[in-house]
Design a protein around this motif. Sequence first.
Motif, PDB file in Angstrom:
ATOM      1  N   ALA A   1       0.827  -1.211   0.000  1.00  0.00           N
ATOM      2  CA  ALA A   1       0.000   0.000   0.000  1.00  0.00           C
ATOM      3  C   ALA A   1       0.859   1.258   0.000  1.00  0.00           C
ATOM      4  O   ALA A   1       2.042   1.224   0.338  1.00  0.00           O
ATOM      5  N   ASN A   2       0.231   2.358  -0.362  1.00  0.00           N
ATOM      6  CA  ASN A   2       0.827   3.681  -0.251  1.00  0.00           C
ATOM      7  C   ASN A   2       0.423   4.278   1.092  1.00  0.00           C
ATOM      8  O   ASN A   2      -0.731   4.138   1.516  1.00  0.00           O
ATOM      9  N   TYR A   3       1.370   4.942   1.733  1.00  0.00           N
ATOM     10  CA  TYR A   3       1.127   5.559   3.031  1.00  0.00           C
ATOM     11  C   TYR A   3       1.477   7.040   2.972  1.00  0.00           C
ATOM     12  O   TYR A   3       2.477   7.422   2.358  1.00  0.00           O
ATOM     13  N   LEU A   4       0.656   7.860   3.608  1.00  0.00           N
ATOM     14  CA  LEU A   4       0.906   9.286   3.746  1.00  0.00           C
ATOM     15  C   LEU A   4       1.467   9.491   5.144  1.00  0.00           C
ATOM     16  O   LEU A   4       0.864   9.057   6.131  1.00  0.00           O
ATOM     17  N   LEU A   5       2.609  10.157   5.217  1.00  0.00           N
ATOM     18  CA  LEU A   5       3.349  10.179   6.474  1.00  0.00           C
ATOM     19  C   LEU A   5       3.075  11.421   7.315  1.00  0.00           C
ATOM     20  O   LEU A   5       3.135  12.545   6.822  1.00  0.00           O
ATOM     21  N   PRO A   6       2.787  11.187   8.589  1.00  0.00           N
ATOM     22  CA  PRO A   6       2.601  12.293   9.529  1.00  0.00           C
ATOM     23  C   PRO A   6       3.962  12.839   9.969  1.00  0.00           C
ATOM     24  O   PRO A   6       5.001  12.224   9.726  1.00  0.00           O
ATOM     25  N   VAL A   7       3.938  13.972  10.637  1.00  0.00           N
ATOM     26  CA  VAL A   7       5.167  14.511  11.228  1.00  0.00           C
ATOM     27  C   VAL A   7       5.295  13.948  12.645  1.00  0.00           C
ATOM     28  O   VAL A   7       4.413  13.215  13.109  1.00  0.00           O
ATOM     29  N   LYS A   8       6.372  14.268  13.313  1.00  0.00           N
ATOM     30  CA  LYS A   8       6.635  13.880  14.709  1.00  0.00           C
ATOM     31  C   LYS A   8       6.957  12.392  14.892  1.00  0.00           C
ATOM     32  O   LYS A   8       6.932  11.882  15.997  1.00  0.00           O
ATOM     33  N   LYS A   9       7.200  11.670  13.798  1.00  0.00           N
ATOM     34  CA  LYS A   9       7.590  10.256  13.889  1.00  0.00           C
ATOM     35  C   LYS A   9       8.840  10.057  13.044  1.00  0.00           C
ATOM     36  O   LYS A   9       9.040  10.746  12.043  1.00  0.00           O
ATOM     37  N   ASN A  10       9.641   9.100  13.446  1.00  0.00           N
ATOM     38  CA  ASN A  10      10.801   8.719  12.657  1.00  0.00           C
ATOM     39  C   ASN A  10      10.431   7.545  11.763  1.00  0.00           C
ATOM     40  O   ASN A  10       9.764   6.608  12.218  1.00  0.00           O
TER      41      ASN A  10
ATOM     42  N   GLU B   1      -6.791   2.418   2.088  1.00  0.00           N
ATOM     43  CA  GLU B   1      -7.939   2.277   2.993  1.00  0.00           C
ATOM     44  C   GLU B   1      -8.767   3.556   3.038  1.00  0.00           C
ATOM     45  O   GLU B   1      -9.992   3.514   3.069  1.00  0.00           O
ATOM     46  N   MET B   2      -8.088   4.714   3.019  1.00  0.00           N
ATOM     47  CA  MET B   2      -8.802   5.983   3.057  1.00  0.00           C
ATOM     48  C   MET B   2      -9.667   6.152   1.794  1.00  0.00           C
ATOM     49  O   MET B   2     -10.831   6.527   1.889  1.00  0.00           O
ATOM     50  N   VAL B   3      -9.104   5.846   0.643  1.00  0.00           N
ATOM     51  CA  VAL B   3      -9.862   5.967  -0.609  1.00  0.00           C
ATOM     52  C   VAL B   3     -11.056   5.019  -0.598  1.00  0.00           C
ATOM     53  O   VAL B   3     -12.151   5.379  -1.037  1.00  0.00           O
TER      54      VAL B   3
ATOM     55  N   LEU C   1     -13.684   6.612   1.550  1.00  0.00           N
ATOM     56  CA  LEU C   1     -14.297   7.735   0.839  1.00  0.00           C
ATOM     57  C   LEU C   1     -15.291   7.240  -0.211  1.00  0.00           C
ATOM     58  O   LEU C   1     -16.306   7.878  -0.459  1.00  0.00           O
ATOM     59  N   GLY C   2     -14.996   6.093  -0.800  1.00  0.00           N
ATOM     60  CA  GLY C   2     -15.886   5.515  -1.805  1.00  0.00           C
ATOM     61  C   GLY C   2     -17.205   5.039  -1.231  1.00  0.00           C
ATOM     62  O   GLY C   2     -18.156   4.809  -1.976  1.00  0.00           O
ATOM     63  N   ASN C   3     -17.293   4.912   0.071  1.00  0.00           N
ATOM     64  CA  ASN C   3     -18.519   4.462   0.733  1.00  0.00           C
ATOM     65  C   ASN C   3     -19.347   5.613   1.298  1.00  0.00           C
ATOM     66  O   ASN C   3     -20.178   5.401   2.174  1.00  0.00           O
ATOM     67  N   THR C   4     -19.154   6.827   0.799  1.00  0.00           N
ATOM     68  CA  THR C   4     -19.833   7.993   1.361  1.00  0.00           C
ATOM     69  C   THR C   4     -21.008   8.500   0.541  1.00  0.00           C
ATOM     70  O   THR C   4     -21.675   9.423   0.965  1.00  0.00           O
ATOM     71  N   ASP C   5     -21.261   7.971  -0.629  1.00  0.00           N
ATOM     72  CA  ASP C   5     -22.321   8.470  -1.508  1.00  0.00           C
ATOM     73  C   ASP C   5     -22.056   9.932  -1.897  1.00  0.00           C
ATOM     74  O   ASP C   5     -22.965  10.736  -1.998  1.00  0.00           O
ATOM     75  N   SER C   6     -20.770  10.265  -2.051  1.00  0.00           N
ATOM     76  CA  SER C   6     -20.349  11.599  -2.445  1.00  0.00           C
ATOM     77  C   SER C   6     -19.335  11.491  -3.572  1.00  0.00           C
ATOM     78  O   SER C   6     -18.711  10.448  -3.762  1.00  0.00           O
ATOM     79  N   GLN C   7     -19.167  12.576  -4.301  1.00  0.00           N
ATOM     80  CA  GLN C   7     -18.125  12.644  -5.316  1.00  0.00           C
ATOM     81  C   GLN C   7     -16.894  13.225  -4.647  1.00  0.00           C
ATOM     82  O   GLN C   7     -16.948  14.320  -4.086  1.00  0.00           O
ATOM     83  N   VAL C   8     -15.779  12.490  -4.696  1.00  0.00           N
ATOM     84  CA  VAL C   8     -14.576  12.935  -3.996  1.00  0.00           C
ATOM     85  C   VAL C   8     -13.381  12.860  -4.931  1.00  0.00           C
ATOM     86  O   VAL C   8     -13.143  11.841  -5.585  1.00  0.00           O
ATOM     87  N   LEU C   9     -12.634  13.946  -4.981  1.00  0.00           N
ATOM     88  CA  LEU C   9     -11.394  14.016  -5.734  1.00  0.00           C
ATOM     89  C   LEU C   9     -10.247  13.913  -4.738  1.00  0.00           C
ATOM     90  O   LEU C   9     -10.212  14.652  -3.745  1.00  0.00           O
ATOM     91  N   VAL C  10      -9.306  12.987  -4.969  1.00  0.00           N
ATOM     92  CA  VAL C  10      -8.149  12.803  -4.101  1.00  0.00           C
ATOM     93  C   VAL C  10      -6.914  13.253  -4.866  1.00  0.00           C
ATOM     94  O   VAL C  10      -6.616  12.731  -5.938  1.00  0.00           O
ATOM     95  N   LEU C  11      -6.204  14.245  -4.301  1.00  0.00           N
ATOM     96  CA  LEU C  11      -4.984  14.781  -4.909  1.00  0.00           C
ATOM     97  C   LEU C  11      -3.828  14.586  -3.941  1.00  0.00           C
ATOM     98  O   LEU C  11      -3.865  15.090  -2.811  1.00  0.00           O
ATOM     99  N   LEU C  12      -2.814  13.850  -4.387  1.00  0.00           N
ATOM    100  CA  LEU C  12      -1.662  13.573  -3.536  1.00  0.00           C
ATOM    101  C   LEU C  12      -0.430  14.224  -4.151  1.00  0.00           C
ATOM    102  O   LEU C  12       0.003  13.843  -5.248  1.00  0.00           O
ATOM    103  N   ASP C  13       0.112  15.194  -3.464  1.00  0.00           N
ATOM    104  CA  ASP C  13       1.332  15.877  -3.873  1.00  0.00           C
ATOM    105  C   ASP C  13       2.406  15.418  -2.909  1.00  0.00           C
ATOM    106  O   ASP C  13       2.826  16.130  -2.009  1.00  0.00           O
ATOM    107  N   ALA C  14       2.821  14.149  -3.084  1.00  0.00           N
ATOM    108  CA  ALA C  14       3.706  13.528  -2.097  1.00  0.00           C
ATOM    109  C   ALA C  14       4.996  13.044  -2.734  1.00  0.00           C
ATOM    110  O   ALA C  14       4.984  12.494  -3.844  1.00  0.00           O
ATOM    111  N   CYS C  15       6.095  13.231  -2.017  1.00  0.00           N
ATOM    112  CA  CYS C  15       7.343  12.593  -2.374  1.00  0.00           C
ATOM    113  C   CYS C  15       7.145  11.120  -2.042  1.00  0.00           C
ATOM    114  O   CYS C  15       6.892  10.788  -0.901  1.00  0.00           O
ATOM    115  N   ARG C  16       7.175  10.266  -3.014  1.00  0.00           N
ATOM    116  CA  ARG C  16       6.910   8.850  -2.775  1.00  0.00           C
ATOM    117  C   ARG C  16       8.216   8.079  -2.866  1.00  0.00           C
ATOM    118  O   ARG C  16       8.779   7.947  -3.937  1.00  0.00           O
ATOM    119  N   ASP C  17       8.688   7.610  -1.729  1.00  0.00           N
ATOM    120  CA  ASP C  17       9.973   6.903  -1.663  1.00  0.00           C
ATOM    121  C   ASP C  17       9.775   5.412  -1.579  1.00  0.00           C
ATOM    122  O   ASP C  17       8.754   4.947  -1.142  1.00  0.00           O
TER     123      ASP C  17
END
Length: 176
Positions: free
Chosen positions: A128-137, A155-157, A160-176
Amino acid sequence: MKQSLMVMFTLIVLSLCVSWQAHAARYALVIGNGDYPEYRKGVNELTKLSKPESDARAIANLLQKYNFELVDDEGRDKVLLNADQEEMDQAVNQFINKLKASPGSQGVFYFSGHGVYLNDLLKEKNSANYLLPVKKNFSAKSPERFKYNALNAHEMVERLGNTDSQVLVLLDACRD
């Protein structure tokens, strides 16, 4: 934010606003994480990022111009900057609750910061892809830290798909 990225994002938001229903509720979760702990080989292999906070503010300002209500970890109308794992988890929960409470609503999730792809060679479905919080090593020597101390984007996406809403997900992440 680079001018070309801002122009592209503006065009995306404009096209969504034209194609989406004008009367629908609009919510946005905007996260800018750049203040990561200091780089230490084998302990923390991330570096501080200089642009996520300003990029997140720029995106949030643009979305507010198009009547998007921002959602943070406490449900307030503001951008979430330098969030730890608990704040990110709470913000996602607040965002999903807002979307579920307004069927047919429209949402934008924007994240700027570090991301990582964790490849589970034994169980590919666990990769999976993970989005990283701050304050952790975070270090490649301890991949379990990513799995249990970061936001699983897949898991987040799915949620979001189970909300009966239209959702756009934009990730501007350095992916290592």
